[in-house]
Design a protein around this motif. Structure first.
Motif, PDB file in Angstrom:
ATOM      1  N   GLY A 100      39.779  47.647  40.842  1.00  0.00           N
ATOM      2  CA  GLY A 100      41.174  47.915  40.068  1.00  0.00           C
ATOM      3  C   GLY A 100      41.759  47.321  38.629  1.00  0.00           C
ATOM      4  O   GLY A 100      41.689  49.250  38.034  1.00  0.00           O
ATOM      5  N   ALA A 101      40.840  47.201  37.922  1.00  0.00           N
ATOM      6  CA  ALA A 101      40.650  46.767  36.058  1.00  0.00           C
ATOM      7  C   ALA A 101      39.906  48.642  36.053  1.00  0.00           C
ATOM      8  O   ALA A 101      40.845  49.342  34.985  1.00  0.00           O
ATOM      9  N   GLY A 102      38.990  48.809  37.034  1.00  0.00           N
ATOM     10  CA  GLY A 102      37.858  50.103  37.085  1.00  0.00           C
ATOM     11  C   GLY A 102      38.970  51.258  36.056  1.00  0.00           C
ATOM     12  O   GLY A 102      39.492  51.961  35.408  1.00  0.00           O
ATOM     13  N   THR A 103      39.857  51.393  37.857  1.00  0.00           N
ATOM     14  CA  THR A 103      40.461  52.544  37.213  1.00  0.00           C
ATOM     15  C   THR A 103      41.882  52.114  36.758  1.00  0.00           C
ATOM     16  O   THR A 103      42.823  52.963  36.285  1.00  0.00           O
ATOM     17  N   GLY A 104      42.355  51.316  36.351  1.00  0.00           N
ATOM     18  CA  GLY A 104      44.160  50.731  35.556  1.00  0.00           C
ATOM     19  C   GLY A 104      43.522  50.657  34.342  1.00  0.00           C
ATOM     20  O   GLY A 104      44.531  51.573  34.034  1.00  0.00           O
ATOM     21  N   ALA A 105      42.589  51.414  33.558  1.00  0.00           N
ATOM     22  CA  ALA A 105      41.593  51.758  32.072  1.00  0.00           C
ATOM     23  C   ALA A 105      42.190  52.384  32.132  1.00  0.00           C
ATOM     24  O   ALA A 105      41.969  53.156  31.130  1.00  0.00           O
ATOM     25  N   GLY A 106      42.307  53.494  33.485  1.00  0.00           N
ATOM     26  CA  GLY A 106      41.667  54.853  33.458  1.00  0.00           C
ATOM     27  C   GLY A 106      43.122  55.841  32.661  1.00  0.00           C
ATOM     28  O   GLY A 106      43.256  57.051  33.177  1.00  0.00           O
ATOM     29  N   GLY A 107      44.250  54.849  32.897  1.00  0.00           N
ATOM     30  CA  GLY A 107      45.442  56.201  33.310  1.00  0.00           C
ATOM     31  C   GLY A 107      45.673  55.976  34.695  1.00  0.00           C
ATOM     32  O   GLY A 107      45.291  56.335  35.685  1.00  0.00           O
ATOM     33  N   LEU A 108      46.407  58.068  34.268  1.00  0.00           N
ATOM     34  CA  LEU A 108      47.108  58.590  35.645  1.00  0.00           C
ATOM     35  C   LEU A 108      46.002  58.963  36.836  1.00  0.00           C
ATOM     36  O   LEU A 108      46.119  58.640  37.785  1.00  0.00           O
ATOM     37  N   PHE A 109      45.207  59.155  36.174  1.00  0.00           N
ATOM     38  CA  PHE A 109      44.346  60.101  36.845  1.00  0.00           C
ATOM     39  C   PHE A 109      43.288  58.894  37.520  1.00  0.00           C
ATOM     40  O   PHE A 109      43.760  59.671  38.859  1.00  0.00           O
ATOM     41  N   LEU A 110      42.931  58.399  37.055  1.00  0.00           N
ATOM     42  CA  LEU A 110      41.897  57.135  37.814  1.00  0.00           C
ATOM     43  C   LEU A 110      43.244  55.655  38.780  1.00  0.00           C
ATOM     44  O   LEU A 110      42.727  55.813  39.549  1.00  0.00           O
ATOM     45  N   GLY A 111      44.193  55.740  37.943  1.00  0.00           N
ATOM     46  CA  GLY A 111      44.836  55.142  38.480  1.00  0.00           C
ATOM     47  C   GLY A 111      45.295  55.178  40.204  1.00  0.00           C
ATOM     48  O   GLY A 111      45.245  54.795  40.620  1.00  0.00           O
ATOM     49  N   LEU A 112      45.693  56.739  40.166  1.00  0.00           N
ATOM     50  CA  LEU A 112      45.922  57.446  41.740  1.00  0.00           C
ATOM     51  C   LEU A 112      44.913  57.287  42.334  1.00  0.00           C
ATOM     52  O   LEU A 112      44.408  57.069  43.822  1.00  0.00           O
ATOM     53  N   ALA A 113      43.459  57.508  42.088  1.00  0.00           N
ATOM     54  CA  ALA A 113      42.516  57.556  42.663  1.00  0.00           C
ATOM     55  C   ALA A 113      42.253  55.947  43.502  1.00  0.00           C
ATOM     56  O   ALA A 113      41.417  55.714  44.110  1.00  0.00           O
ATOM     57  N   ASP A 114      43.196  54.815  42.535  1.00  0.00           N
ATOM     58  CA  ASP A 114      43.009  53.836  43.101  1.00  0.00           C
ATOM     59  C   ASP A 114      43.656  53.214  44.562  1.00  0.00           C
ATOM     60  O   ASP A 114      43.592  52.377  45.523  1.00  0.00           O
ATOM     61  N   PHE A 115      44.642  54.172  45.083  1.00  0.00           N
ATOM     62  CA  PHE A 115      45.277  53.623  46.374  1.00  0.00           C
ATOM     63  C   PHE A 115      44.451  54.154  47.504  1.00  0.00           C
ATOM     64  O   PHE A 115      44.215  53.585  47.782  1.00  0.00           O
ATOM     65  N   PRO A 116      43.830  55.426  47.621  1.00  0.00           N
ATOM     66  CA  PRO A 116      42.357  55.634  48.985  1.00  0.00           C
ATOM     67  C   PRO A 116      41.885  53.976  48.484  1.00  0.00           C
ATOM     68  O   PRO A 116      40.865  53.774  49.702  1.00  0.00           O
ATOM     69  N   LEU A 117      40.686  54.013  47.140  1.00  0.00           N
ATOM     70  CA  LEU A 117      40.008  53.359  47.242  1.00  0.00           C
ATOM     71  C   LEU A 117      40.590  52.199  47.712  1.00  0.00           C
ATOM     72  O   LEU A 117      39.015  51.071  48.177  1.00  0.00           O
ATOM     73  N   LEU A 118      41.700  51.373  47.332  1.00  0.00           N
ATOM     74  CA  LEU A 118      41.622  50.037  47.836  1.00  0.00           C
ATOM     75  C   LEU A 118      42.522  50.172  49.315  1.00  0.00           C
ATOM     76  O   LEU A 118      41.973  48.903  50.074  1.00  0.00           O
ATOM     77  N   LEU A 119      42.938  50.576  49.554  1.00  0.00           N
ATOM     78  CA  LEU A 119      42.783  51.003  51.265  1.00  0.00           C
ATOM     79  C   LEU A 119      41.726  50.489  52.170  1.00  0.00           C
ATOM     80  O   LEU A 119      41.962  49.994  52.798  1.00  0.00           O
ATOM     81  N   SER A 120      40.677  51.638  51.324  1.00  0.00           N
ATOM     82  CA  SER A 120      38.981  51.530  51.822  1.00  0.00           C
ATOM     83  C   SER A 120      38.529  50.023  51.905  1.00  0.00           C
ATOM     84  O   SER A 120      38.709  49.707  52.749  1.00  0.00           O
ATOM     85  N   ILE A 121      38.548  49.130  50.767  1.00  0.00           N
ATOM     86  CA  ILE A 121      38.692  47.651  50.747  1.00  0.00           C
ATOM     87  C   ILE A 121      39.221  47.331  51.642  1.00  0.00           C
ATOM     88  O   ILE A 121      38.812  46.598  52.065  1.00  0.00           O
ATOM     89  N   LYS A 122      40.696  47.196  51.958  1.00  0.00           N
ATOM     90  CA  LYS A 122      41.440  46.864  52.787  1.00  0.00           C
ATOM     91  C   LYS A 122      40.827  46.138  54.125  1.00  0.00           C
ATOM     92  O   LYS A 122      40.520  45.911  54.797  1.00  0.00           O
ATOM     93  N   MET A 123      40.278  47.668  54.539  1.00  0.00           N
ATOM     94  CA  MET A 123      40.406  48.025  56.197  1.00  0.00           C
ATOM     95  C   MET A 123      38.647  48.136  55.717  1.00  0.00           C
ATOM     96  O   MET A 123      38.927  47.050  56.950  1.00  0.00           O
ATOM     97  N   LYS A 124      38.253  47.578  55.491  1.00  0.00           N
ATOM     98  CA  LYS A 124      36.773  46.732  55.365  1.00  0.00           C
ATOM     99  C   LYS A 124      36.961  45.927  56.137  1.00  0.00           C
ATOM    100  O   LYS A 124      36.252  44.724  56.880  1.00  0.00           O
ATOM    101  N   LEU A 125      37.726  45.062  54.841  1.00  0.00           N
ATOM    102  CA  LEU A 125      38.195  43.596  55.259  1.00  0.00           C
ATOM    103  C   LEU A 125      38.581  43.156  56.510  1.00  0.00           C
ATOM    104  O   LEU A 125      38.223  42.320  56.922  1.00  0.00           O
ATOM    105  N   LEU A 126      39.526  44.160  56.565  1.00  0.00           N
ATOM    106  CA  LEU A 126      39.855  43.830  57.981  1.00  0.00           C
ATOM    107  C   LEU A 126      38.893  43.584  59.597  1.00  0.00           C
ATOM    108  O   LEU A 126      39.581  43.017  60.005  1.00  0.00           O
ATOM    109  N   PHE A 127      38.285  44.773  59.343  1.00  0.00           N
ATOM    110  CA  PHE A 127      37.073  45.171  60.375  1.00  0.00           C
ATOM    111  C   PHE A 127      36.344  43.737  59.770  1.00  0.00           C
ATOM    112  O   PHE A 127      35.568  43.445  61.227  1.00  0.00           O
ATOM    113  N   GLU A 128      35.801  43.172  59.019  1.00  0.00           N
ATOM    114  CA  GLU A 128      35.233  42.174  58.791  1.00  0.00           C
ATOM    115  C   GLU A 128      35.379  40.875  59.326  1.00  0.00           C
ATOM    116  O   GLU A 128      35.385  39.917  60.245  1.00  0.00           O
TER     117      GLU A 128
END
Length: 234
Positions: A100-128
Motif C-alpha cells: 500500500g505504501a509503495g503503490t500509494g507513493a506512485g500517484g494515480l497509475f500505481l494507485g490503481l494497480a493497488d486494487f488487484p494487488l490488494l485483492l490478491s493478498i486478501k484472497m490468499k489470506l482467506l485461503f490460508e
C-alpha cells in the motif's frame, strides 16, 4: 465445550454485537460524505475495482491457484490452529502495508494497480485461514464460503445481516452474486482509496488503509470459521 472454545464463543458473540452496533454520528456523516464523493471518483477507478472483483470471483470459483499445502492441521486443537491463523494474518498485514505504501507513493497509475494487488493478498489470506482451520478449499463449496466471508467483511450495514445469516446457516447457500459483491466492496473502500491516489499523502494513506483492511478481513474470517467449527460440535 472446553475452556478455550468457550472463550472463543464469547468473542464471537462480542464480535457480532460490534458488527450491528448503532452507527455513531461520525459514521453516519462519513457514509453520507462517501456517497457524495463517489460521484466524483474517476470512472477508470470504478472500472478498475469492478474488473478486479469480477476476475477475483471467477478465479476463486473456477480454480485453486491460492491453495497451499503447508502445515497439516487436522488433528490440532483449536487453540493451536488460531495461533497459526494470527501469525498468518500478521504476515499478510505486513505485506499489505508495504504494498500500500509503495503503490500509494506512485500517484494515480500505481494507485490503481493497488486494487488487484490488494485483492490478491486478501484472497490468499482467506485461503490460508480456511486451510489452517481445517477446511479444504479445493472443494467448490469452500471456495464459495470464502467469497461470502469476503463479502461480510466489506459489506454495507443493510447487507450485513443477510450475509451473516448465510454464514450461520451454511449449506443452504446458492452461488454468490459477484455484482453485488463488487458493489459492496467498492462502496466500502472508495473513500479511503481515493485519498491514496493523491500525491504526497498516498503512501501514508495506502499503508494505513491496507493495514486496517487486512485486520478487518482477518477478524471476520476468524469469527466465521469459529461459527462453523462450533456448529459442527453441537
Amino acid at each position: 465445550m472446553e475452556r478455550y472454545e468457550q472463550e472463543v464463543w464469547q468473542e464471537v458473540i462480542a464480535w457480532k454485537k460490534k458488527m450491528f452496533h448503532k452507527p455513531s454520528t461520525f459514521e453516519r456523516i462519513s457514509k453520507k460524505t462517501q456517497g457524495k464523493i463517489n460521484q466524483y471518483i474517476p470512472e477508470k477507478v470504478h472500472r478498475a475495482i469492478t474488473e478486479s472483483i469480477k476476475g477475483l470471483v471467477e478465479g476463486v470459483l473456477s480454480g485453486s491457484s491460492y491453495i497451499s499445502k503447508e502445515k497439516q492441521v487436522d488433528l490440532l486443537p483449536l487453540q493451536q490452529k488460531e495461533e497459526w491463523v494470527k501469525e498468518t494474518i500478521s504476515t499478510y498485514r505486513k505485506t499489505a502495508v508495504v504494498e500500500g505504501a509503495g503503490t500509494g507513493a506512485g500517484g494515480l497509475f500505481l494507485g490503481l494497480a493497488d486494487f488487484p494487488l490488494l485483492l490478491s493478498i486478501k484472497m490468499k489470506l482467506l485461503f490460508e485461514i480456511a486451510r489452517l482451520y481445517g477446511f479444504d478449499a479445493k472443494q467448490y463449496e469452500e471456495r464459495l464460503f470464502i467469497l461470502y466471508v469476503f463479502q461480510l467483511a466489506f459489506c454495507s450495514d443493510e447487507k450485513r445481516a443477510e450475509t451473516l445469516q448465510v454464514i450461520e446457516r451454511w449449506g443452504e447457500a446458492t452461488d454468490i452474486d459477484w455484482q453485488v459483491l463488487q458493489q459492496e466492496y467498492r462502496d466500502h473502500i472508495d473513500l479511503v482509496k481515493m485519498f491514496q491516489l493523491i500525491p504526497g499523502i498516498g503512501a501514508v494513506v495506502g499503508a494505513y488503509a491496507n493495514r486496517q483492511l487486512i485486520d478487518q478481513l482477518g477478524e471476520t474470517a476468524m469469527n466465521c470459521y469459529r461459527i462453523r467449527l462450533i456448529a459442527q460440535e453441537r
